[in-house]
Design an enzyme around this catalytic site. Structure first.
Site, mmCIF file in Angstrom:
data_model
loop_
_atom_site.group_PDB
_atom_site.id
_atom_site.type_symbol
_atom_site.label_atom_id
_atom_site.label_comp_id
_atom_site.label_asym_id
_atom_site.label_seq_id
_atom_site.Cartn_x
_atom_site.Cartn_y
_atom_site.Cartn_z
ATOM 1 N N LYS A 1 -1.621 -5.693 -3.089
ATOM 2 C CA LYS A 1 -0.730 -4.769 -2.395
ATOM 3 C C LYS A 1 -1.604 -3.660 -1.839
ATOM 4 C CE LYS A 1 3.349 -5.423 -5.139
ATOM 5 N NZ LYS A 1 4.250 -4.639 -5.950
ATOM 6 N N HIS B 1 -2.004 2.601 -0.931
ATOM 7 C CA HIS B 1 -1.340 3.535 -0.018
ATOM 8 C C HIS B 1 -1.445 4.962 -0.538
ATOM 9 C CE1 HIS B 1 1.938 3.674 -2.860
ATOM 10 N NE2 HIS B 1 1.980 2.354 -2.851
ATOM 11 N N HIS C 1 -0.855 5.953 -4.222
ATOM 12 C CA HIS C 1 -1.915 5.767 -5.220
ATOM 13 C C HIS C 1 -2.952 6.865 -5.142
ATOM 14 C CE1 HIS C 1 -0.690 1.407 -4.843
ATOM 15 N NE2 HIS C 1 -0.467 1.714 -6.097
HETATM 16 N N1 ARG Z 1 -0.007 -0.524 -11.595
HETATM 17 C C1 ARG Z 1 1.013 0.445 -11.841
HETATM 18 C C2 ARG Z 1 1.676 0.869 -10.532
HETATM 19 O O1 ARG Z 1 1.070 0.831 -9.483
HETATM 20 C C3 ARG Z 1 0.498 1.687 -12.506
HETATM 21 C C4 ARG Z 1 -0.125 1.465 -13.850
HETATM 22 C C5 ARG Z 1 -0.058 2.663 -14.702
HETATM 23 N N2 ARG Z 1 -0.741 2.520 -15.943
HETATM 24 C C6 ARG Z 1 -0.242 2.003 -17.048
HETATM 25 N N3 ARG Z 1 -1.014 1.952 -18.111
HETATM 26 N N4 ARG Z 1 0.973 1.558 -17.121
HETATM 27 O O2 ARG Z 1 2.838 1.268 -10.575
#
Ligand code: ARG
Length: 572
Positions: free
Chosen positions: A127, A130, A133
């Site tokens: 993905k 963007h 992030h």
């Molecule tokens: N990959 C997730 C997202 O983009 C965020 C991860 C956050 N970290 C975690 N340990 N849950 O929404």
């Protein structure tokens, strides 16, 4: 000013009974306005202790301290004792400390090398990276730098979203409508296109969702074709992410993402089982959290596949076992508040006494001027476009300034990227904000380029100062700071002196924007000094004192920017 404050706490402890210097230190305030002194000690809290009116205590304390060395005045006003430091002595200690510590000014050994994990960025594979992030990436990077500066042993982790049902969808979409060449030439945009199409088609044909689930289960079971496709998507995505991280100057110690825990899940589910935490619900495994006012957490689906939350629990346990962290910090959007609350609770219920060492540091949502972002609908602003545009615009602006041609690319990069990062760190992090091109690319006012420009201005004064500056930097001369008595200068010196405590507070409160704000203040005070007064004055002694202040200002700005992850060019 930390030393001065400590010193004052000791002095007060010498005349006050039944209260320690530490406790006093917590009560000492910094008045908003220097006409009320450099420090103020409120006596309200002592009233109960001494069974006396606070005014009376303040009066008696001021009385006892008259004539104390290092203060030009100690004055009682109502329930306060106001302290005016001896300006020459204070300036000299602040400025010489800054110059002596140099690059390390602002650092401390508070952390005593205890391990602190900062998990940040953590984008989802296949993905786009963007601007949503960007916040986690920039805030987390700064947090990691702040903790390092405070003497902790920091481990930077990128918990990649590289697992989960969405990969089932991606694989299904690729098999139906995909084209290898297309993916290779523009991986993320293409994969996103498939993902968007999957959701469109699934609205018409819900069986696609079942197919996706079945495909993810195959992936979890390690079936060759699915695993290969998944690996390929992951590699291509990582290439693009690395490009963004390089541009931002950000590195990680570990990219152990969600997939890393796929073989560590059974053990964790067993542990929960042993503790009697799991309940069966329609074939699935859940932890009931009703008692704690939260919805149940789904740990294992009826088809046996695990979830995001299960992987987070497994990851925390793994991290404790691997790093024995003192703090495990997650820089993740506030939309996930409940998720973190739920699994922190589960960790606690599992009997892990380190549950309270896990901290979720949430930040507000980024929206676009014309509504929220949505990956599913392909409505995103790509970070790379933002950065490139910022660099381009900066190049146009500085090309007209006195940047040597050979430095143009580097400076345009430092300032353009710095502007974007600085703006992310300017807002109180929990606040939602709307992304706006105008704001990001505005180089006036309280922005990164303004602070960077002030830093370059200091550098230019120091270049002009030539040998005098060298003599100070090498410690050959110790300037006499009593020679710079103006209020403007003193305010600047005090702001420089407060820098180390701002860094500490930014760490304690998980709020890098405190540093952003502070260095903006330092830059403003310096510019006032620069405009109102001469720096390279005729008299050598006085000139040296002023140059020393410029050197200390430059260091504070540079170190402060570095803690935000922003570089400080010497010319712009
Ligand atoms: N990959 C997730 C997202 O983009 C965020 C991860 C956050 N970290 C975690 N340990 N849950 O929404």
């Amino acid at each position: 000013m930390e030393n001065q404050k400590k010193q004052l706490a000791e002095t007060l402890a010498g005349v006050l009974e039944n209260i320690t210097a530490d406790e006093i230190g917590k009560l000492i305030e910094t008045p908003p306005d220097s006409s009320m002194g450099d420090f103020a000690f409120p006596c309200f809290k002592l009233a109960a202790l001494y069974r006396k009116a606070p005014q009376k205590i303040a009066e008696e304390t001021a009385e006892k301290l008259q004539g104390t060395e290092g203060y030009s005045e100690i004055r009682n006003v109502n329930a306060y004792v106001n302290f005016f430091m001896d300006r020459a002595a204070t300036s000299s200690s602040v400025i010489s400390e800054a110059i002596e510590k140099g690059e390390n000014y602002g650092n401390s050994d508070l952390g005593a090398n205890r391990p602190v994990i900062v998990e940040f960025s953590s984008p989802n594979i296949a993905k786009p990276f963007h601007i949503g992030h960007l916040r986690s990436t920039v805030i987390g990077n700064s947090m990691a730098k702040i903790y390092k500066a405070l003497g902790y042993d920091v481990i930077r982790i990128n918990h990649l979203g590289d697992y989960g049902t969405q990969f089932g969808k991606m694989i299904v979409a690729y098999r139906r409508w995909g084209n290898e060449e297309e993916v290779r030439s523009e991986p993320i945009k293409t994969l996103l296109k498939y993902y968007v199409r999957f959701h469109d088609e699934a609205e018409k044909d819900p069986s696609l969702e079942d197919e996706a689930r079945a495909t993810f289960t195959k992936l979890e079971r390690g079936e060759k074709e699915e695993v290969e496709l998944w690996q390929w998507f992951r590699e291509e995505s990582l290439k693009e992410f690395s490009y963004v991280y390089d541009m931002l100057g950000i590195e990680f110690d570990s990219y152990a993402g969600e997939s890393f825990y796929s073989d560590k899940m059974d053990r964790v589910v067993d542990m929960m089982q042993e503790k009697g935490l799991l309940k069966e619900s329609e074939g699935a495994m859940i932890v009931d959290l009703e008692e704690y006012g939260m919805p149940p957490a789904l740990i294992r689906k009826s088809d046996g596949s695990t979830l995001y939350i299960t992987r987070d629990i497994a990851a925390a346990i793994y991290r404790k076992e691997t790093y024995d962290f003192y703090r495990n910090i997650y820089v993740v959007a506030s939309q996930q508040n409940l998720h973190f609350k739920q699994w922190f609770k589960i960790i606690e219920l599992m009997g892990f006494d380190w549950a309270d060492q896990c901290v979720h540091v949430p930040f507000g949502m980024v929206s676009l001027e014309d509504g929220t972002m949505s990956t599913r609908h392909g409505k995103v602003v790509f970070l790379l476009d933002v950065l490139n545009k910022a660099v381009e615009k900066t190049r146009e602006i500085i090309a007209e300034k006195n940047v040597p041609a050979e430095d143009l690319d580097q400076t345009a990069h430092d300032v353009g990227v710095g502007a974007v990062m600085f703006q992310e760190l300017s807002n109180n992090m929990i606040k939602d904000y709307t992304f706006s091109w105008d704001k990001v690319l505005n180089f006036d006012g309280e922005t990164g380029p303004y602070v960077q420009y002030t830093h370059a201005r200091c550098a230019s004064v120091i270049r002009k100062a030539g040998e005098d500056a060298d003599a100070i930097l090498t410690g050959q001369v110790k300037p006499d700071l009593s020679l710079t008595g103006s209020d403007v200068v003193y305010e600047l010196v005090k702001a420089i002196g407060r820098f180390p405590s701002v860094v500490r507070e930014a760490g304690e409160r998980y709020e890098p924007s405190l540093i952003t704000r502070h260095i903006t203040d330092v830059a403003e005070l310096f510019n006032k000094f620069y405009h109102d007064e001469y720096i390279l004055v005729e008299d050598r002694e006085e000139r040296l004192a002023r140059i020393a202040i410029v050197i200390a200002t430059k260091l504070t700005l540079k170190n402060g920017l570095a803690l935000l992850g922003v570089s400080a060019p010497d010319r712009m």
